[in-house]
Design a protein around this motif. Structure first.
Motif, PDB file in Angstrom:
ATOM      1  N   VAL A   1       0.931  -1.114  -0.089  1.00 52.20           N
ATOM      2  CA  VAL A   1      -0.121  -0.161   0.151  1.00 52.20           C
ATOM      3  C   VAL A   1       0.942   1.168  -0.006  1.00 52.20           C
ATOM      4  N   ALA A   2       0.436   2.298   0.040  1.00 51.98           N
ATOM      5  CA  ALA A   2       1.191   3.540   0.117  1.00 51.98           C
ATOM      6  C   ALA A   2       2.102   3.751   0.772  1.00 51.98           C
ATOM      7  N   GLY A   3       3.410   4.080   0.467  1.00 52.86           N
ATOM      8  CA  GLY A   3       4.747   4.346   1.157  1.00 52.86           C
ATOM      9  C   GLY A   3       5.327   2.905   1.328  1.00 52.86           C
ATOM     10  N   ASP A   4       4.671   1.916   0.925  1.00 55.07           N
ATOM     11  CA  ASP A   4       5.565   0.512   0.981  1.00 55.07           C
ATOM     12  C   ASP A   4       6.634   0.454   0.020  1.00 55.07           C
ATOM     13  N   THR A   5       7.813  -0.388   0.463  1.00 55.21           N
ATOM     14  CA  THR A   5       8.884  -0.837  -0.535  1.00 55.21           C
ATOM     15  C   THR A   5       8.684  -2.300  -0.617  1.00 55.21           C
ATOM     16  N   ILE A   6       8.634  -2.770  -1.793  1.00 57.55           N
ATOM     17  CA  ILE A   6       8.746  -4.287  -1.926  1.00 57.55           C
ATOM     18  C   ILE A   6       9.816  -4.728  -2.580  1.00 57.55           C
ATOM     19  N   GLU A   7      10.645  -5.903  -2.110  1.00 59.87           N
ATOM     20  CA  GLU A   7      11.948  -6.433  -2.760  1.00 59.87           C
ATOM     21  C   GLU A   7      11.573  -8.105  -3.013  1.00 59.87           C
TER      22      GLU A   7
ATOM     23  N   VAL B   1       8.177  -6.999   2.376  1.00 58.31           N
ATOM     24  CA  VAL B   1       7.764  -5.584   2.407  1.00 58.31           C
ATOM     25  C   VAL B   1       8.079  -4.805   3.463  1.00 58.31           C
ATOM     26  N   ASN B   2       8.708  -3.667   3.191  1.00 60.53           N
ATOM     27  CA  ASN B   2       9.264  -2.961   4.315  1.00 60.53           C
ATOM     28  C   ASN B   2      10.242  -3.571   4.805  1.00 60.53           C
ATOM     29  N   GLY B   3      11.053  -4.683   4.376  1.00 60.51           N
ATOM     30  CA  GLY B   3      12.160  -5.351   5.022  1.00 60.51           C
ATOM     31  C   GLY B   3      11.716  -6.496   5.677  1.00 60.51           C
ATOM     32  N   LYS B   4      10.277  -6.775   5.648  1.00 59.28           N
ATOM     33  CA  LYS B   4       9.754  -7.974   6.358  1.00 59.28           C
ATOM     34  C   LYS B   4       9.389  -9.100   5.310  1.00 59.28           C
ATOM     35  N   ALA B   5       9.999 -10.336   5.396  1.00 60.28           N
ATOM     36  CA  ALA B   5       9.611 -11.449   4.545  1.00 60.28           C
ATOM     37  C   ALA B   5       8.335 -12.069   4.812  1.00 60.28           C
ATOM     38  N   ILE B   6       7.766 -12.218   3.866  1.00 64.51           N
ATOM     39  CA  ILE B   6       6.251 -12.609   3.962  1.00 64.51           C
ATOM     40  C   ILE B   6       6.251 -14.183   3.652  1.00 64.51           C
ATOM     41  N   ASP B   7       5.811 -15.010   4.591  1.00 61.87           N
ATOM     42  CA  ASP B   7       5.630 -16.495   4.273  1.00 61.87           C
ATOM     43  C   ASP B   7       3.987 -16.618   3.537  1.00 61.87           C
ATOM     44  N   GLU B   8       4.169 -16.641   2.074  1.00 55.39           N
ATOM     45  CA  GLU B   8       2.892 -17.061   1.338  1.00 55.39           C
ATOM     46  C   GLU B   8       2.761 -18.259   0.830  1.00 55.39           C
ATOM     47  N   THR B   9       3.410 -19.264   1.540  1.00 53.50           N
ATOM     48  CA  THR B   9       3.147 -20.792   1.322  1.00 53.50           C
ATOM     49  C   THR B   9       1.842 -21.016   1.312  1.00 53.50           C
ATOM     50  N   ALA B  10       0.997 -20.743   2.230  1.00 57.21           N
ATOM     51  CA  ALA B  10      -0.494 -21.112   2.237  1.00 57.21           C
ATOM     52  C   ALA B  10      -1.368 -20.862   1.073  1.00 57.21           C
ATOM     53  N   PHE B  11      -1.029 -19.827   0.531  1.00 59.77           N
ATOM     54  CA  PHE B  11      -1.950 -19.537  -0.824  1.00 59.77           C
ATOM     55  C   PHE B  11      -1.232 -19.058  -1.961  1.00 59.77           C
ATOM     56  N   VAL B  12       0.132 -19.292  -2.295  1.00 60.38           N
ATOM     57  CA  VAL B  12       0.785 -18.959  -3.412  1.00 60.38           C
ATOM     58  C   VAL B  12       1.236 -19.993  -4.163  1.00 60.38           C
ATOM     59  N   ARG B  13       1.164 -20.197  -5.474  1.00 57.26           N
ATOM     60  CA  ARG B  13       1.719 -21.055  -6.345  1.00 57.26           C
ATOM     61  C   ARG B  13       3.001 -20.349  -6.903  1.00 57.26           C
ATOM     62  N   ARG B  14       4.320 -20.922  -6.678  1.00 60.81           N
ATOM     63  CA  ARG B  14       5.279 -20.189  -7.164  1.00 60.81           C
ATOM     64  C   ARG B  14       5.581 -20.753  -8.637  1.00 60.81           C
ATOM     65  N   GLY B  15       6.455 -19.994  -9.130  1.00 59.33           N
ATOM     66  CA  GLY B  15       6.722 -19.970 -10.603  1.00 59.33           C
ATOM     67  C   GLY B  15       8.001 -21.309 -10.662  1.00 59.33           C
TER      68      GLY B  15
ATOM     69  N   ASP C   1       2.092  -8.565  10.513  1.00 64.64           N
ATOM     70  CA  ASP C   1       3.436  -8.199  11.205  1.00 64.64           C
ATOM     71  C   ASP C   1       4.379  -7.310  10.289  1.00 64.64           C
ATOM     72  N   VAL C   2       4.012  -6.977   9.291  1.00 62.48           N
ATOM     73  CA  VAL C   2       4.535  -5.938   8.118  1.00 62.48           C
ATOM     74  C   VAL C   2       4.733  -4.689   8.738  1.00 62.48           C
ATOM     75  N   PRO C   3       5.755  -3.894   9.022  1.00 65.30           N
ATOM     76  CA  PRO C   3       6.156  -2.868   9.658  1.00 65.30           C
ATOM     77  C   PRO C   3       5.721  -1.437   8.774  1.00 65.30           C
ATOM     78  N   ASP C   4       5.178  -0.620   9.388  1.00 64.48           N
ATOM     79  CA  ASP C   4       4.992   0.562   8.558  1.00 64.48           C
ATOM     80  C   ASP C   4       6.233   1.291   8.076  1.00 64.48           C
ATOM     81  N   PRO C   5       5.924   1.568   6.739  1.00 61.39           N
ATOM     82  CA  PRO C   5       7.032   2.282   5.952  1.00 61.39           C
ATOM     83  C   PRO C   5       7.843   3.346   6.832  1.00 61.39           C
ATOM     84  N   SER C   6       9.121   3.124   6.410  1.00 58.09           N
ATOM     85  CA  SER C   6       9.898   4.160   7.318  1.00 58.09           C
ATOM     86  C   SER C   6      10.145   5.521   6.670  1.00 58.09           C
TER      87      SER C   6
END
Length: 272
Positions: free
Chosen positions: A147-153, A163-177, A267-272
């Motif tokens: 969302v607004a202000g976020d940085t995604i890597e 997202v904002n330096g926090k790794a997101i475990d999307e295993t439960a809903f994502v199909r990897r390429g 648990d994603v932190p707010d953008p700095s």
């Protein structure tokens, strides 16, 4: 107690008791008030259909609307031709999409091929689409990643988006390429190179399909270093184009379920 004690509550022998239904005739109707005329059946039917039509339009405009899944980009959770319902209440009064929401939004321009933007061609389906009883064309469904202000890597050493330096475990809903990561490159769906985007402008979101290597989403719209005709910023979707949030998978019946926001985004932190 004497008759004098009862006073006005007693009646003389010459008086007749007065009915509490003053003005009523022998059939119980009030005098001078004609019986209401019953509408013919065909008029009642038209009236009920009109009320139902108005209610359907109001519900579509402010509350709930039906859509279908037009591609495999949201697998495994939502598959081709699934029927979904979106709710609009969450975004009333200045409310905006949150990370993890699955949203339906209008095509920002050039995201969909012409055949997917056309909508229904059958006249009956067109009317039903107008009142929210049939899916309309020109819309996409994706998951909000930033969302607004976020940085995604993309990505950490386990192939997870950050997202904002926090790794997101999307295993439960994502199909990897094929590259075995959660953030494919803009064009080939592989993870051979890292990328970063943001900060996301105010009033915009960054979206991705859950089927990461088969989704034409924000990651595909990013400008690569060697591109000259790409327009920076096209990867961000204006919040004004968001129609609503998916809250139920309606059909087929054996796949019915409520759709909720995954806890991993809490648990994603707010953008700095």
């Amino acid at each position: 107690m004497t008759s004098d004690d009862r006073g006005s509550s007693s009646l003389s022998m010459d008086e007749e008791p007065r009915s509490s239904h003053v003005g009523d005739d022998v059939k119980g109707r009030k005098a001078g008030k004609p019986k209401r005329k019953q509408l013919p059946l065909w008029q009642e039917t038209i009236l009920l259909l009109g009320v139902a039509l108005v209610l359907a339009i109001v519900i579509k405009t402010f509350f709930v609307q039906a859509f279908y899944i037009p591609s495999e980009s949201m697998e495994p959770g939502l598959i081709l031709n699934d029927r979904i319902l979106i709710q609009k209440v969450s975004y009333w009064g200045g409310g905006e999409p949150e990370r993890g929401d699955v949203v339906v939004f209008k095509d920002p321009g050039g995201w969909l091929p012409p055949e997917d933007s056309a909508g229904p061609t059958n006249p009956v389906a067109q009317v039903m689409a107008k009142i929210g009883l049939y899916p309309t064309g020109g819309h996409l469904v994706k998951r909000v990643i930033g969302v607004a202000g976020d940085t995604i890597e993309c990505c950490d050493d386990q192939g997870r988006l950050m997202v904002n330096g926090k790794a997101i475990d999307e295993t439960a809903f994502v199909r990897r390429g094929t590259g075995k990561c959660d953030g494919p490159m803009p064009t080939d769906g592989r993870c051979d190179e890292d990328w970063e985007t943001g900060p996301i402008p105010e009033g915009h979101i960054f979206v991705m399909g859950d089927n990461r290597s088969r989704s034409a989403d924000s990651s595909q719209k990013m400008c690569r270093p060697d591109e000259t005709e790409c327009v920076p910023g096209d990867e961000f979707v204006p919040v004004d184009l968001v129609v609503g949030k998916v809250f139920v998978l309606l059909w087929p019946a054996d796949r019915f379920r409520w759709n909720t926001r995954p806890d991993v985004f809490e648990d994603v932190p707010d953008p700095s």
